[in-house]
Design an enzyme around this catalytic site. Structure first.
Site, PDB file in Angstrom:
ATOM      1  N   GLY A   1       0.794  -1.237   0.000  1.00 49.32           N
ATOM      2  CA  GLY A   1       0.000   0.000   0.000  1.00 49.32           C
ATOM      3  C   GLY A   1       0.820   1.278   0.000  1.00 49.32           C
ATOM      4  O   GLY A   1       1.889   1.371  -0.608  1.00 49.32           O
TER       5      GLY A   1
ATOM      6  N   ASP B   1       7.160  -3.850   9.484  1.00 51.96           N
ATOM      7  CA  ASP B   1       5.771  -4.278   9.289  1.00 51.96           C
ATOM      8  C   ASP B   1       5.573  -5.590  10.026  1.00 51.96           C
ATOM      9  O   ASP B   1       6.511  -6.384  10.156  1.00 51.96           O
ATOM     10  CB  ASP B   1       5.501  -4.479   7.780  1.00 51.96           C
ATOM     11  CG  ASP B   1       4.015  -4.410   7.430  1.00 51.96           C
ATOM     12  OD1 ASP B   1       3.243  -5.242   7.962  1.00 51.96           O
ATOM     13  OD2 ASP B   1       3.629  -3.542   6.632  1.00 51.96           O
TER      14      ASP B   1
ATOM     15  N   TYR C   1     -11.719   4.317  13.902  1.00 56.43           N
ATOM     16  CA  TYR C   1     -10.632   4.725  13.001  1.00 56.43           C
ATOM     17  C   TYR C   1     -10.483   6.247  12.968  1.00 56.43           C
ATOM     18  O   TYR C   1      -9.378   6.788  13.129  1.00 56.43           O
ATOM     19  CB  TYR C   1     -10.904   4.183  11.598  1.00 56.43           C
ATOM     20  CG  TYR C   1      -9.891   4.652  10.582  1.00 56.43           C
ATOM     21  CD1 TYR C   1      -8.624   4.087  10.530  1.00 56.43           C
ATOM     22  CD2 TYR C   1     -10.181   5.692   9.691  1.00 56.43           C
ATOM     23  CE1 TYR C   1      -7.676   4.529   9.608  1.00 56.43           C
ATOM     24  CE2 TYR C   1      -9.241   6.142   8.770  1.00 56.43           C
ATOM     25  CZ  TYR C   1      -7.998   5.555   8.734  1.00 56.43           C
ATOM     26  OH  TYR C   1      -7.052   6.004   7.831  1.00 56.43           O
TER      27      TYR C   1
ATOM     28  N   LYS D   1      -7.307   8.652  14.172  1.00 57.10           N
ATOM     29  CA  LYS D   1      -6.560   9.573  13.313  1.00 57.10           C
ATOM     30  C   LYS D   1      -6.659  11.019  13.840  1.00 57.10           C
ATOM     31  O   LYS D   1      -5.744  11.823  13.642  1.00 57.10           O
ATOM     32  CB  LYS D   1      -7.055   9.465  11.870  1.00 57.10           C
ATOM     33  CG  LYS D   1      -6.724   8.107  11.233  1.00 57.10           C
ATOM     34  CD  LYS D   1      -5.214   7.877  11.179  1.00 57.10           C
ATOM     35  CE  LYS D   1      -4.825   6.580  10.525  1.00 57.10           C
ATOM     36  NZ  LYS D   1      -3.368   6.425  10.344  1.00 57.10           N
TER      37      LYS D   1
HETATM   38  N1  LIG Z   1      -5.981   4.074   1.818  1.00 54.69           N
HETATM   39  C1  LIG Z   1      -6.678   5.111   2.234  1.00 54.69           C
HETATM   40  O1  LIG Z   1      -7.758   5.434   1.685  1.00 54.69           O
HETATM   41  C2  LIG Z   1      -6.187   5.943   3.380  1.00 54.69           C
HETATM   42  C3  LIG Z   1      -6.799   7.193   3.599  1.00 54.69           C
HETATM   43  C4  LIG Z   1      -6.356   7.967   4.658  1.00 54.69           C
HETATM   44  C5  LIG Z   1      -5.320   7.514   5.462  1.00 54.69           C
HETATM   45  N2  LIG Z   1      -4.764   6.293   5.211  1.00 54.69           N
HETATM   46  C6  LIG Z   1      -3.683   5.865   6.094  1.00 54.69           C
HETATM   47  O2  LIG Z   1      -2.558   5.561   5.321  1.00 54.69           O
HETATM   48  C7  LIG Z   1      -1.793   4.524   5.938  1.00 54.69           C
HETATM   49  C8  LIG Z   1      -1.591   3.372   4.991  1.00 54.69           C
HETATM   50  O3  LIG Z   1      -2.858   2.900   4.559  1.00 54.69           O
HETATM   51  P1  LIG Z   1      -3.011   1.797   3.397  1.00 54.69           P
HETATM   52  O4  LIG Z   1      -4.354   2.014   2.813  1.00 54.69           O
HETATM   53  O5  LIG Z   1      -1.799   1.770   2.551  1.00 54.69           O
HETATM   54  O6  LIG Z   1      -3.080   0.474   4.283  1.00 54.69           O
HETATM   55  P2  LIG Z   1      -2.833  -1.056   3.907  1.00 54.69           P
HETATM   56  O7  LIG Z   1      -3.834  -1.821   4.704  1.00 54.69           O
HETATM   57  O8  LIG Z   1      -2.764  -1.277   2.435  1.00 54.69           O
HETATM   58  O9  LIG Z   1      -1.377  -1.304   4.532  1.00 54.69           O
HETATM   59  C9  LIG Z   1      -1.170  -1.149   5.898  1.00 54.69           C
HETATM   60  C10 LIG Z   1       0.148  -1.809   6.261  1.00 54.69           C
HETATM   61  O10 LIG Z   1       0.317  -1.638   7.683  1.00 54.69           O
HETATM   62  C11 LIG Z   1       0.711  -2.873   8.244  1.00 54.69           C
HETATM   63  N3  LIG Z   1       0.320  -2.934   9.657  1.00 54.69           N
HETATM   64  C12 LIG Z   1      -0.931  -2.930  10.165  1.00 54.69           C
HETATM   65  N4  LIG Z   1      -0.880  -3.048  11.496  1.00 54.69           N
HETATM   66  C13 LIG Z   1       0.431  -3.118  11.836  1.00 54.69           C
HETATM   67  C14 LIG Z   1       1.125  -3.252  13.070  1.00 54.69           C
HETATM   68  N5  LIG Z   1       0.482  -3.385  14.246  1.00 54.69           N
HETATM   69  N6  LIG Z   1       2.475  -3.258  13.045  1.00 54.69           N
HETATM   70  C15 LIG Z   1       3.142  -3.163  11.873  1.00 54.69           C
HETATM   71  N7  LIG Z   1       2.547  -3.070  10.682  1.00 54.69           N
HETATM   72  C16 LIG Z   1       1.201  -3.046  10.663  1.00 54.69           C
HETATM   73  C17 LIG Z   1       0.009  -3.932   7.393  1.00 54.69           C
HETATM   74  O11 LIG Z   1       0.607  -5.207   7.522  1.00 54.69           O
HETATM   75  C18 LIG Z   1       0.142  -3.320   5.993  1.00 54.69           C
HETATM   76  O12 LIG Z   1       1.347  -3.703   5.374  1.00 54.69           O
HETATM   77  C19 LIG Z   1      -2.590   4.170   7.205  1.00 54.69           C
HETATM   78  O13 LIG Z   1      -2.108   4.930   8.283  1.00 54.69           O
HETATM   79  C20 LIG Z   1      -3.991   4.600   6.857  1.00 54.69           C
HETATM   80  O14 LIG Z   1      -4.771   4.843   7.991  1.00 54.69           O
HETATM   81  C21 LIG Z   1      -5.177   5.508   4.195  1.00 54.69           C
END
Ligand SMILES: NC(=O)c1ccc[n+]([C@@H]2O[C@H](COP(=O)([O-])OP(=O)(O)OC[C@H]3O[C@@H](n4cnc5c(N)ncnc54)[C@H](O)[C@@H]3O)[C@@H](O)[C@H]2O)c1
Length: 252
Positions: free
Chosen positions: A17, A37, A156, A160
């Site tokens: 991601g 991770d 969530y 944040k």
């Molecule tokens: N995708 C969106 O729409 C979006 C929007 C706003 C904010 N975000 C934020 O962006 C960041 C990345 O989101 P994404 O969509 O790429 O997520 P994703 O689910 O694709 O990837 C998240 C990663 O975090 C890792 N992870 C989760 N819990 C963990 C832990 N306890 N220890 C270590 N690693 C852990 C997972 O294994 C994964 O590799 C997050 O903080 C998310 O809240 C995402």
């Protein structure tokens, strides 16, 4: 251009991601990258190495202070400094949407443990080294949902919101050490996590997209420029701020 040559960056949640895009972006700027991770992040690290970069995967649960301390120790042993921390790991898409009355106490606590205590543990663990160095950049990943109060994701969105607040507190405490702490608030982004979830249907994504000034889907690469700015000396006089990077959906 290698703005971050000889710098070492830790990116949590970089197995996939947005975090994986961040890891590659930092490596392209010359940084050594630590992929932290709880899932296997070796492919992110290996693809950086194959492209002649420097990277290492360290299995880490960010909600475990012990894991986080060991990850920072491994970083120092391999690369000798910690200059950048990108607090990106979080529980998001896979937790699903539901009314707040249906969120159990256990689920609420789990989201807080990873999304709030995780970044706290990581900031705490790197700060000792950054203070010694007299320099550091911490980039926290918040969410534009904070400014919208998006329904059916209360745990969530609350987590944040805490990241925006934590960014301000850390900025005040670490400023005297020349460490900046800023946050990015992404909009709905087509990350691996989101793409795998039926809650984020094409209709939902289109509706979200239509609320933007820039009417297209957001992809992880859209966030890399802001992250690099906040990780580089270009932002050395900016701290405690949250930048919305969401195609002009929320404006504050
Ligand atoms: N995708 C969106 O729409 C979006 C929007 C706003 C904010 N975000 C934020 O962006 C960041 C990345 O989101 P994404 O969509 O790429 O997520 P994703 O689910 O694709 O990837 C998240 C990663 O975090 C890792 N992870 C989760 N819990 C963990 C832990 N306890 N220890 C270590 N690693 C852990 C997972 O294994 C994964 O590799 C997050 O903080 C998310 O809240 C995402």
């Amino acid at each position: 251009m290698t703005r971050l040559a000889n710098k070492t960056a830790i990116v949590t949640g970089a197995a996939q991601g947005i975090g994986a895009a961040f890891a590659h972006g930092l490596a392209r700027e010359g940084a050594n990258v630590v992929v932290a991770d709880w899932n296997d992040g070796s492919e992110t690290a290996n693809s950086i190495i194959r492209a002649n970069g420097a990277a290492m995967y360290v299995k880490t649960d960010v909600s475990s202070a012990k894991d986080v301390r060991a990850m920072v120790a491994a970083t120092l042993e391999k690369f000798g400094s910690v200059d950048i921390l990108v607090n990106n790991a979080a529980l998001f898409a896979k937790i699903g949407t539901k009314k707040f009355t249906e969120i159990s106490s256990e689920e609420f606590d789990q989201v807080m443990a990873v999304n709030v205590r995780g970044p706290f543990e990581c900031a705490k663990a790197v700060s000792e080294q950054m203070i010694k160095q007299g320099y550091g950049k911490i980039v926290n990943i918040a969410s534009s949902t904070v400014f919208k109060g998006v329904p059916n994701l209360l745990h969530y969105v609350s987590s944040k919101g805490a990241i925006v607040a934590m960014t301000r507190c850390l900025a005040r405490e670490l400023g005297e050490h020349n460490i900046t702490v800023n946050a990015i608030a992404p909009g709905l982004t087509m990350s691996d996590g989101v793409l795998g979830q039926p809650d984020y249907s094409p209709e939902y994504v289109t509706q979200n997209m239509n609320g933007r000034a820039l009417k297209r889907k957001q992809i992880p690469a859209d966030l890399v420029g802001a992250m690099l700015f906040l990780s580089s000396p270009d932002s050395d006089f900016m701290t405690g701020q949250t930048m919305a990077v969401d195609g002009g959906n929320v404006m504050h």
